[in-house]
Enzyme design. Structure first.
Site, PDB file in Angstrom:
ATOM      1  N   LYS A  13     -14.143   4.421  -1.630  1.00  0.00           N
ATOM      2  CA  LYS A  13     -14.518   3.842  -2.995  1.00  0.00           C
ATOM      3  C   LYS A  13     -13.985   2.413  -3.000  1.00  0.00           C
ATOM      4  CE  LYS A  13     -12.145   6.796  -5.068  1.00  0.00           C
ATOM      5  NZ  LYS A  13     -11.663   7.593  -4.067  1.00  0.00           N
ATOM      6  N   ARG A  87     -11.126  10.789 -13.766  1.00  0.00           N
ATOM      7  CA  ARG A  87     -10.628  11.695 -12.775  1.00  0.00           C
ATOM      8  C   ARG A  87     -10.629  13.242 -13.269  1.00  0.00           C
ATOM      9  NH1 ARG A  87      -8.230   8.291  -8.871  1.00  0.00           N
ATOM     10  NH2 ARG A  87      -7.704   9.580  -7.167  1.00  0.00           N
ATOM     11  N   ARG A 121      -5.247   4.797   7.341  1.00  0.00           N
ATOM     12  CA  ARG A 121      -5.547   3.619   6.503  1.00  0.00           C
ATOM     13  C   ARG A 121      -4.007   2.940   6.777  1.00  0.00           C
ATOM     14  NH1 ARG A 121      -7.594   4.541   0.663  1.00  0.00           N
ATOM     15  NH2 ARG A 121      -5.891   5.988   0.738  1.00  0.00           N
ATOM     16  N   ARG A 152       0.293   3.588   3.070  1.00  0.00           N
ATOM     17  CA  ARG A 152       0.349   4.047   1.358  1.00  0.00           C
ATOM     18  C   ARG A 152       1.349   5.231   1.372  1.00  0.00           C
ATOM     19  NH1 ARG A 152      -5.015   4.135  -1.905  1.00  0.00           N
ATOM     20  NH2 ARG A 152      -4.290   6.055  -2.375  1.00  0.00           N
ATOM     21  N   ARG A 163      -3.900  15.876  -2.643  1.00  0.00           N
ATOM     22  CA  ARG A 163      -4.733  15.070  -3.364  1.00  0.00           C
ATOM     23  C   ARG A 163      -6.027  15.817  -3.356  1.00  0.00           C
ATOM     24  NH1 ARG A 163      -3.678   9.571  -0.411  1.00  0.00           N
ATOM     25  NH2 ARG A 163      -5.714   9.106  -1.504  1.00  0.00           N
TER      26      ARG A 163
END
Ligand code: AP5
Ligand code: MG
Length: 205
Positions: A13, A87, A121, A152, A163
């Site tokens: 996204k 969400r 990431r 992160r 998640r």
């Protein structure tokens, strides 16, 4: 044009939002980025959000809805790109009360690749550039601006599992919600970022 970007954690996204924002001149509103900004500034909202984000859970709706209302007001309720919001069904219904959404783009990615994408990431502390660790010559230096790259805090494997569960239980039902409203378009998120963006341009025109 008012757009919502849907997709599981790691679907791409944020990666696509940067391209869409530039190409279509839309204002990018990422609730995740807003929360991370608050966490860095150690505001009340940031401290509260950290508690949930660390566990891979959703920040309570009343907090998230306030943040989104402010962000939408700042862009005069038009020409925006929502990334990471709504969400759950409650957030979607509240959004419908404030603005009209023209298109919802669902970026579909095989779940098998999501964990690798997220755990690999790395993001730049300064310019926000994000990439996969395998693309970096030096894992701690941003290839764009030379500043430090970081991981992160919610990109650790245990949190990612949570998640993905939250996504399946609370966010995935939005696909059906928007399909019934006739605004959903789906793109294959398994190609390269450029290939995915080419698909998005096709569906947006
Ligand atoms: P948020 O920041 O929104 O995280 P997310 O939705 O879990 O999604 P990500 O940002 O992890 O993934 P992405 O789809 O943006 O993928 P990206 O482009 O970075 O939210 C974080 C937390 O904040 C939530 O867990 C929640 O606690 C809270 N929160 C946020 N919004 C909320 C809300 N509305 N309500 C309540 N709580 C909320 O790409 C991922 C990786 O893959 C990168 O390394 C990238 O380089 C790579 N990649 C991207 N595209 C490709 C491709 N095509 N091929 C190969 N690699 C790719
Ligand atoms: Mg993101």
């Amino acid at each position: 044009m008012n757009i919502v970007l849907l997709g599981a954690p790691g679907a791409g996204k944020g990666t696509q939002a940067l391209r869409i924002e530039e190409h279509y001149k839309l204002k990018h509103i990422s609730t995740g980025d807003i929360f991370r900004h608050h966490m860095r500034q150690q505001t009340e909202v940031g401290n509260l959000a950290r508690y949930y984000i660390k566990k891979g859970q959703l920040v309570p709706d009343e907090v998230t809805l306030k943040i989104v209302s402010l962000a939408l007001e700042e862009v005069n309720y038009s020409d925006f790109l929502l990334d990471g919001f709504p969400r759950n069904i409650n957030q979607a219904e509240k959004l419908d009360e404030i603005v009209k959404i023209d298109k919802v783009i669902d970026i579909a990615v095989d779940h098998a690749v999501l964990t690798d994408r997220i755990c690999g990431r790395r993001s730049c502390v300064e310019c926000g550039y994000t990439t996969h660790i395998s693309m970096l010559e030096n894992a701690s230096v941003c290839p764009r601006c030379g500043c430090d790259m970081y991981q992160r805090m919610d990109d650790m494997e245990e949190t990612v599992k949570s998640r993905l569960e939250v996504y399946a239980a609370q966010t995935a039902p939005l696909i059906d919600y928007y399909e019934k409203k006739g605004v959903l378009v789906r793109v294959d998120g398994m190609g390269t970022p450029e290939e995915v963006f080419a698909e998005i341009r096709k569906v947006l025109g």
